[in-house]
Design an enzyme around this catalytic site. Structure first.
Site, short mmCIF file in Angstrom:
data_model
loop_
_atom_site.label_atom_id
_atom_site.label_comp_id
_atom_site.label_asym_id
_atom_site.label_seq_id
_atom_site.Cartn_x
_atom_site.Cartn_y
_atom_site.Cartn_z
N GLU A 40 0.85 -1.19 0.00
CA GLU A 40 0.00 0.00 0.00
C GLU A 40 0.89 1.24 0.00
O GLU A 40 1.94 1.28 0.61
CB GLU A 40 -0.87 0.00 1.26
CG GLU A 40 -1.80 1.20 1.40
CD GLU A 40 -2.60 1.18 2.69
OE1 GLU A 40 -3.67 1.79 2.73
OE2 GLU A 40 -2.14 0.55 3.68
N LYS A 114 -9.69 1.41 -2.16
CA LYS A 114 -9.88 0.88 -0.81
C LYS A 114 -11.27 1.20 -0.28
O LYS A 114 -11.68 2.37 -0.23
CB LYS A 114 -8.81 1.47 0.10
CG LYS A 114 -8.76 0.91 1.51
CD LYS A 114 -7.58 1.53 2.26
CE LYS A 114 -7.41 0.98 3.66
NZ LYS A 114 -6.22 1.58 4.33
N CYS A 155 -5.08 -3.34 2.94
CA CYS A 155 -4.80 -3.10 4.35
C CYS A 155 -6.01 -3.31 5.26
O CYS A 155 -6.39 -4.45 5.52
CB CYS A 155 -4.20 -1.71 4.52
SG CYS A 155 -3.28 -1.49 6.07
#
Length: 273
Positions: A40, A114, A155
Protein backbone atom coordinates in the site's frame (compact mmCIF):
# COMPACT_ATOMS: atom_id res chain seq x y z
CA UNK A 1 5.13 -20.86 -10.13
CA UNK A 2 7.15 -17.96 -8.72
CA UNK A 3 5.85 -14.69 -7.33
CA UNK A 4 7.86 -11.82 -5.86
CA UNK A 5 7.06 -9.48 -2.97
CA UNK A 6 8.62 -6.09 -2.38
CA UNK A 7 8.75 -4.95 1.24
CA UNK A 8 9.32 -1.18 1.24
CA UNK A 9 10.06 1.74 3.52
CA UNK A 10 8.41 4.27 1.22
CA UNK A 11 9.24 7.92 1.75
CA UNK A 12 8.03 11.36 0.77
CA UNK A 13 9.74 11.56 -2.66
CA UNK A 14 7.79 9.73 -5.41
CA UNK A 15 10.83 9.62 -7.68
CA UNK A 16 12.91 7.77 -5.09
CA UNK A 17 10.07 5.32 -4.50
CA UNK A 18 9.62 4.84 -8.26
CA UNK A 19 13.29 3.97 -8.63
CA UNK A 20 12.94 1.33 -5.89
CA UNK A 21 9.94 -0.12 -7.72
CA UNK A 22 11.77 -0.20 -11.07
CA UNK A 23 14.71 -2.05 -9.53
CA UNK A 24 12.36 -4.55 -7.90
CA UNK A 25 10.53 -5.21 -11.16
CA UNK A 26 13.83 -5.95 -12.91
CA UNK A 27 15.00 -8.16 -10.06
CA UNK A 28 11.69 -10.05 -9.93
CA UNK A 29 11.82 -10.73 -13.65
CA UNK A 30 15.46 -11.76 -13.40
CA UNK A 31 14.56 -14.34 -10.75
CA UNK A 32 11.79 -15.80 -12.89
CA UNK A 33 8.77 -14.38 -11.05
CA UNK A 34 5.55 -14.17 -13.04
CA UNK A 35 4.21 -11.34 -10.89
CA UNK A 36 5.48 -8.78 -8.39
CA UNK A 37 3.38 -7.58 -5.44
CA UNK A 38 4.13 -4.21 -3.76
CA UNK A 39 2.72 -2.53 -0.62
CA UNK A 40 0.00 0.00 0.00
CA UNK A 41 1.17 3.55 -0.78
CA UNK A 42 4.17 2.37 -2.76
CA UNK A 43 4.54 5.72 -4.48
CA UNK A 44 4.25 8.10 -1.53
CA UNK A 45 3.91 7.67 2.23
CA UNK A 46 3.53 11.06 3.90
CA UNK A 47 1.32 11.98 6.85
CA UNK A 48 1.89 15.68 6.14
CA UNK A 49 -1.18 16.42 4.02
CA UNK A 50 -0.04 19.78 2.73
CA UNK A 51 3.31 18.39 1.58
CA UNK A 52 1.72 15.28 0.10
CA UNK A 53 -0.77 17.40 -1.83
CA UNK A 54 2.07 18.84 -3.90
CA UNK A 55 2.80 15.32 -5.21
CA UNK A 56 -0.65 13.77 -5.68
CA UNK A 57 -2.16 14.00 -9.16
CA UNK A 58 -4.49 12.04 -11.42
CA UNK A 59 -3.65 8.70 -13.01
CA UNK A 60 -2.69 10.24 -16.33
CA UNK A 61 0.00 12.41 -14.78
CA UNK A 62 1.17 10.12 -11.97
CA UNK A 63 4.85 9.56 -12.68
CA UNK A 64 5.17 6.54 -10.38
CA UNK A 65 2.39 4.75 -12.23
CA UNK A 66 3.94 5.66 -15.57
CA UNK A 67 7.37 4.38 -14.56
CA UNK A 68 5.98 1.13 -13.16
CA UNK A 69 3.95 0.50 -16.30
CA UNK A 70 7.03 1.12 -18.46
CA UNK A 71 9.17 -1.19 -16.30
CA UNK A 72 6.56 -3.96 -16.37
CA UNK A 73 6.48 -3.80 -20.18
CA UNK A 74 10.27 -3.64 -20.42
CA UNK A 75 10.75 -6.68 -18.16
CA UNK A 76 7.69 -8.62 -19.32
CA UNK A 77 6.33 -9.18 -15.81
CA UNK A 78 2.95 -8.52 -14.16
CA UNK A 79 2.87 -6.06 -11.25
CA UNK A 80 0.29 -5.58 -8.54
CA UNK A 81 1.07 -2.02 -7.51
CA UNK A 82 -0.35 -2.19 -3.98
CA UNK A 83 -1.73 1.33 -4.05
CA UNK A 84 -1.09 4.94 -4.91
CA UNK A 85 -2.76 8.11 -3.71
CA UNK A 86 -4.45 9.63 -6.77
CA UNK A 87 -6.93 12.42 -7.27
CA UNK A 88 -10.51 11.27 -6.84
CA UNK A 89 -13.69 12.29 -8.63
CA UNK A 90 -14.07 15.86 -9.79
CA UNK A 91 -15.69 17.96 -7.10
CA UNK A 92 -14.42 15.85 -4.19
CA UNK A 93 -11.19 17.22 -2.68
CA UNK A 94 -10.33 13.83 -1.18
CA UNK A 95 -8.04 11.35 -2.92
CA UNK A 96 -8.49 7.69 -3.78
CA UNK A 97 -6.28 4.99 -2.27
CA UNK A 98 -6.08 2.97 -5.49
CA UNK A 99 -4.49 -0.37 -6.33
CA UNK A 100 -3.44 -1.23 -9.88
CA UNK A 101 -2.80 -4.56 -11.57
CA UNK A 102 -0.48 -4.03 -14.53
CA UNK A 103 0.06 -6.72 -17.14
CA UNK A 104 3.29 -7.73 -18.86
CA UNK A 105 2.60 -5.25 -21.68
CA UNK A 106 2.34 -2.38 -19.21
CA UNK A 107 -1.43 -2.07 -19.54
CA UNK A 108 -3.70 -1.55 -16.54
CA UNK A 109 -5.69 -4.77 -16.15
CA UNK A 110 -7.60 -3.80 -13.00
CA UNK A 111 -8.11 -1.04 -10.45
CA UNK A 112 -9.43 -1.14 -6.90
CA UNK A 113 -10.15 1.73 -4.51
CA UNK A 114 -9.88 0.88 -0.81
CA UNK A 115 -13.38 0.33 0.55
CA UNK A 116 -12.80 0.32 4.33
CA UNK A 117 -10.98 3.37 5.69
CA UNK A 118 -8.85 3.35 8.84
CA UNK A 119 -10.49 5.78 11.30
CA UNK A 120 -9.23 4.67 14.72
CA UNK A 121 -7.72 5.81 18.02
CA UNK A 122 -5.11 3.33 19.26
CA UNK A 123 -4.10 2.70 22.89
CA UNK A 124 -0.62 4.03 22.02
CA UNK A 125 -2.10 7.48 21.37
CA UNK A 126 -1.90 7.16 17.60
CA UNK A 127 -4.97 8.51 15.82
CA UNK A 128 -5.74 7.95 12.14
CA UNK A 129 -8.58 9.44 10.08
CA UNK A 130 -8.23 8.14 6.53
CA UNK A 131 -11.73 9.32 5.66
CA UNK A 132 -10.64 12.93 6.04
CA UNK A 133 -8.16 12.51 3.19
CA UNK A 134 -9.54 9.58 1.12
CA UNK A 135 -12.90 8.74 -0.39
CA UNK A 136 -13.96 5.11 0.12
CA UNK A 137 -14.25 2.83 -2.88
CA UNK A 138 -17.60 1.33 -3.86
CA UNK A 139 -16.68 -1.74 -5.92
CA UNK A 140 -14.80 -5.02 -5.63
CA UNK A 141 -12.20 -6.09 -8.18
CA UNK A 142 -11.28 -9.49 -9.59
CA UNK A 143 -8.80 -10.06 -12.42
CA UNK A 144 -7.26 -13.02 -14.26
CA UNK A 145 -3.48 -13.10 -13.85
CA UNK A 146 -0.73 -15.63 -14.57
CA UNK A 147 -0.88 -16.76 -10.93
CA UNK A 148 -4.65 -17.20 -10.74
CA UNK A 149 -7.84 -15.20 -10.47
CA UNK A 150 -6.78 -12.36 -8.15
CA UNK A 151 -9.12 -10.63 -5.70
CA UNK A 152 -8.01 -7.18 -4.56
CA UNK A 153 -8.13 -5.52 -1.16
CA UNK A 154 -6.03 -2.98 0.75
CA UNK A 155 -4.80 -3.10 4.35
CA UNK A 156 -7.72 -2.34 6.76
CA UNK A 157 -10.02 -4.28 4.41
CA UNK A 158 -8.55 -7.45 5.94
CA UNK A 159 -10.77 -7.00 9.00
CA UNK A 160 -13.96 -7.44 6.97
CA UNK A 161 -14.44 -11.10 5.96
CA UNK A 162 -17.49 -10.41 3.78
CA UNK A 163 -15.29 -8.69 1.19
CA UNK A 164 -13.09 -11.77 0.82
CA UNK A 165 -16.07 -14.12 0.78
CA UNK A 166 -17.50 -12.09 -2.10
CA UNK A 167 -14.20 -12.38 -3.98
CA UNK A 168 -13.75 -16.11 -3.45
CA UNK A 169 -17.43 -16.70 -4.20
CA UNK A 170 -16.88 -14.96 -7.53
CA UNK A 171 -13.94 -17.22 -8.37
CA UNK A 172 -10.84 -15.77 -6.69
CA UNK A 173 -8.08 -18.29 -6.06
CA UNK A 174 -5.53 -15.78 -4.77
CA UNK A 175 -6.13 -12.72 -2.58
CA UNK A 176 -3.89 -9.68 -2.29
CA UNK A 177 -3.69 -7.49 0.82
CA UNK A 178 -1.06 -4.75 0.31
CA UNK A 179 -0.61 -2.84 3.56
CA UNK A 180 1.03 -0.13 5.63
CA UNK A 181 0.08 -1.65 8.99
CA UNK A 182 0.86 0.11 12.27
CA UNK A 183 3.21 -1.67 14.66
CA UNK A 184 0.79 -2.15 17.59
CA UNK A 185 -2.03 -3.50 15.43
CA UNK A 186 0.45 -5.60 13.48
CA UNK A 187 1.82 -7.23 16.62
CA UNK A 188 -1.70 -8.02 17.79
CA UNK A 189 -3.56 -9.01 14.63
CA UNK A 190 -1.55 -9.20 11.38
CA UNK A 191 -0.71 -12.90 11.19
CA UNK A 192 -4.00 -14.02 12.73
CA UNK A 193 -6.22 -12.05 10.37
CA UNK A 194 -4.32 -12.94 7.21
CA UNK A 195 -4.18 -16.64 8.00
CA UNK A 196 -7.91 -16.55 8.78
CA UNK A 197 -8.75 -14.91 5.44
CA UNK A 198 -6.72 -17.56 3.58
CA UNK A 199 -8.34 -20.42 5.51
CA UNK A 200 -11.92 -19.11 5.27
CA UNK A 201 -11.65 -18.75 1.50
CA UNK A 202 -9.27 -21.63 0.71
CA UNK A 203 -7.16 -19.18 -1.31
CA UNK A 204 -3.54 -18.23 -1.57
CA UNK A 205 -3.01 -14.88 0.15
CA UNK A 206 -0.24 -12.40 -0.63
CA UNK A 207 0.35 -9.40 1.65
CA UNK A 208 3.19 -7.08 0.63
CA UNK A 209 3.81 -4.57 3.41
CA UNK A 210 5.57 -1.39 4.38
CA UNK A 211 8.22 -1.73 7.08
CA UNK A 212 10.40 0.32 9.40
CA UNK A 213 10.61 4.01 10.25
CA UNK A 214 9.56 6.33 7.44
CA UNK A 215 10.60 9.85 6.53
CA UNK A 216 7.32 11.25 7.85
CA UNK A 217 8.03 9.73 11.29
CA UNK A 218 5.58 6.83 11.27
CA UNK A 219 6.59 3.22 11.84
CA UNK A 220 5.11 0.23 10.01
CA UNK A 221 5.07 -3.43 10.95
CA UNK A 222 6.56 -5.23 7.94
CA UNK A 223 6.18 -9.03 7.90
CA UNK A 224 5.10 -9.31 4.27
CA UNK A 225 3.44 -12.72 4.05
CA UNK A 226 2.47 -15.45 1.64
CA UNK A 227 -0.10 -17.84 3.13
CA UNK A 228 -1.25 -21.02 1.42
CA UNK A 229 -4.92 -22.12 1.17
CA UNK A 230 -4.54 -24.35 4.25
CA UNK A 231 -3.39 -21.37 6.33
CA UNK A 232 0.32 -22.19 6.40
CA UNK A 233 2.70 -19.22 6.24
CA UNK A 234 5.15 -20.07 3.46
CA UNK A 235 6.94 -16.70 3.47
CA UNK A 236 7.44 -14.11 6.24
CA UNK A 237 9.83 -11.28 5.33
CA UNK A 238 10.16 -10.14 8.96
CA UNK A 239 11.13 -6.43 9.12
CA UNK A 240 13.87 -5.98 6.51
CA UNK A 241 13.08 -4.01 3.37
CA UNK A 242 13.81 -5.76 0.09
CA UNK A 243 12.63 -8.34 -2.42
CA UNK A 244 11.71 -11.97 -1.81
CA UNK A 245 10.69 -14.64 -4.30
CA UNK A 246 8.33 -17.45 -3.35
CA UNK A 247 6.99 -20.57 -5.06
CA UNK A 248 3.22 -21.06 -5.04
CA UNK A 249 1.20 -23.97 -6.41
CA UNK A 250 -2.15 -22.85 -7.87
CA UNK A 251 -3.37 -26.47 -7.75
CA UNK A 252 -3.33 -26.30 -3.94
CA UNK A 253 -6.58 -24.34 -4.07
CA UNK A 254 -8.52 -27.19 -5.64
CA UNK A 255 -6.88 -29.68 -3.30
CA UNK A 256 -7.90 -27.78 -0.16
CA UNK A 257 -11.40 -27.04 -1.44
CA UNK A 258 -11.92 -30.74 -2.20
CA UNK A 259 -11.03 -31.62 1.39
CA UNK A 260 -12.87 -28.77 3.12
CA UNK A 261 -15.41 -27.30 0.66
CA UNK A 262 -15.99 -24.06 2.54
CA UNK A 263 -17.25 -22.12 -0.47
CA UNK A 264 -19.72 -24.78 -1.55
CA UNK A 265 -21.01 -25.03 2.03
CA UNK A 266 -21.74 -21.32 2.49
CA UNK A 267 -25.30 -20.40 3.36
CA UNK A 268 -27.08 -17.08 3.67
CA UNK A 269 -27.42 -16.30 7.37
CA UNK A 270 -30.65 -14.59 8.46
CA UNK A 271 -30.35 -11.53 10.68
CA UNK A 272 -31.83 -12.15 14.15
CA UNK A 273 -35.18 -10.47 14.71
Amino acid sequence: MKIALLQMTSGIDPDVNAATLETAIADAAGQGAAMLFTPEMSGLLDSNGARAATQVTDEVHDRVLARVRAAAAREGVWVHLGSLAVEGDEGDPRWANRAFVIDADGEIAARYDKVHLFDVDLPTGESWRESSRYVPGQDTALVNTPVGKLGLSICYDMRFPALFQALSGAGATILSVPAAFTVPTGQAHWHTLLRARAIENACWLVAAAQTGTHEDGRSTYGHSLVVDPWGKVVLDMETTAGLAVCEIDPAAVDDVRSRVPVIAHRRAIPVPA
